[in-house]
Write a protein that holds these residues in place. Structure first.
Motif: not given
Length: 312
Positions: A230-234, A243-260, A271-275
């Motif tokens: 898992q890549l944790h994005i702060e 955002p709809d533009a990121l709908a194709n990625y397996d993303l989940a919200l975390s930390r009350e919206g402060m992270g993905l 891995t799809g990380i670069v894109s």
């Protein structure tokens, strides 16, 4: 390649009353390896060990130890096996030295005080050799159980929940002892509830649940093959939805919206990380920090057991 020291084929165990503890278990154990069997209470771990050690008779299937059948050649196979049970059952009024020596005699071995002292020394029990068992702490009594199992110098050692209820220091001492025994060529099979125990000392890991062996694999390969990352994005600022533009990625919200959190396959070519990072910028999100986290053996274990239970 040498034959496995233990070969189990189509093993089933049904107790009186009809309760089936093992279902068609097949397993090869190589000489000198450490195999950890993980499973919840009632999974069949102790039933499997009891069958290999000849303490219970298989309902069907075969178990060979160094080529000997555990039913037909019970005496020959039992000579090669040491067993440390879960329960502490010791004669309280006997000394440590006599307790261990007596067990050696039960296997038809001649008295060997020097070997008994070597075993006691390896378990930090030598200074307690003349103490009565009743005076020992729970941890020391568990060491005596291991000494009894090693008294006849077995080729194979079974440890059934060896560190259950002991403190961290004693657990680490036992891990060190297991490694020493492995270096001597002893084959070790242990059952454990402690995931970190399997990660720390095992060569291969078997996962058993409801009497079925779900898998047996090399520890490192298992983690590589089944462990997702898992890549944790702060983020610099919180968001209320992805955002709809990121709908194709397996993303989940975390930390009350402060992270993905982005989950991806460790074994995938891309891995799809670069894109993803590029698309985050296009979506107007500003990054504060990034970190990766790999799933643990515990995650894999829970996932497999849950998957089996949901499939039944």
């Amino acid at each position: 390649m040498a034959d496995p020291i233990i070969r189990i084929s189509g093993l089933n165990k049904i107790y009186e009353g009809g309760m089936q503890a093992l279902f068609d278990v097949s397993l090869d154990v190589e000489a000198g390896e450490i195999l950890a069997l993980l499973g919840p209470n009632g999974a069949g771990k102790t039933s499997l060990i009891s069958a290999i050690c000849g303490l219970t008779r298989p309902s069907s299937g075969t178990i060979l130890v160094s080529g000997f059948d555990v039913v037909k050649d019970f005496r020959a196979t039992r000579q090669m096996i040491g067993l440390v049970p879960q329960e502490i059952t010791l004669e309280p009024f006997e000394t440590v030295f006599n307790t261990v020596s007596f067990t050696r005699g039960l296997f038809g071995k001649k008295a060997d005080p020097a070997w008994i002292e070597t075993v006691l020394d390896s378990l930090s029990l030598l200074d307690k050799k003349d103490s009565k068992v009743m005076t020992l702490s729970g941890g020391m009594k568990r060491r005596v159980l291991i000494a009894k199992a090693l008294s006849h110098a077995p080729k194979i050692l079974f440890l059934d929940e060896p560190t259950a209820g002991v403190d961290v220091e004693l657990r680490q001492d036992m891990w060190a002892l297991v490694e020493t025994l492995r270096q001597r060529g002893t084959t070790i099979i242990l059952t454990t509830h402690y995931i970190e125990e399997a990660e720390a000392i095992a060569d291969r890991i078997g996962i058993i649940n409801r009497g079925r062996l779900l898998l047996v694999e090399e520890k490192d390969g298992l983690l590589r093959r089944m462990g997702s990352k898992q890549l944790h994005i702060e983020l610099q600022a919180p968001i209320s939805s992805i955002p709809d533009a990121l709908a194709n990625y397996d993303l989940a919200l975390s930390r009350e919206g402060m992270g993905l959190v982005y989950s991806y396959d460790v074994m995938a070519e891309r891995t799809g990380i670069v894109s993803l990072l590029g698309d985050l910028g296009k979506a107007g999100l500003v990054l504060r920090d990034l970190r990766t986290e790999q799933s643990s053996l515990e995650d894999i274990f829970v996932g497999l057991v849950t998957e089996q239970e949901q499939g039944e």
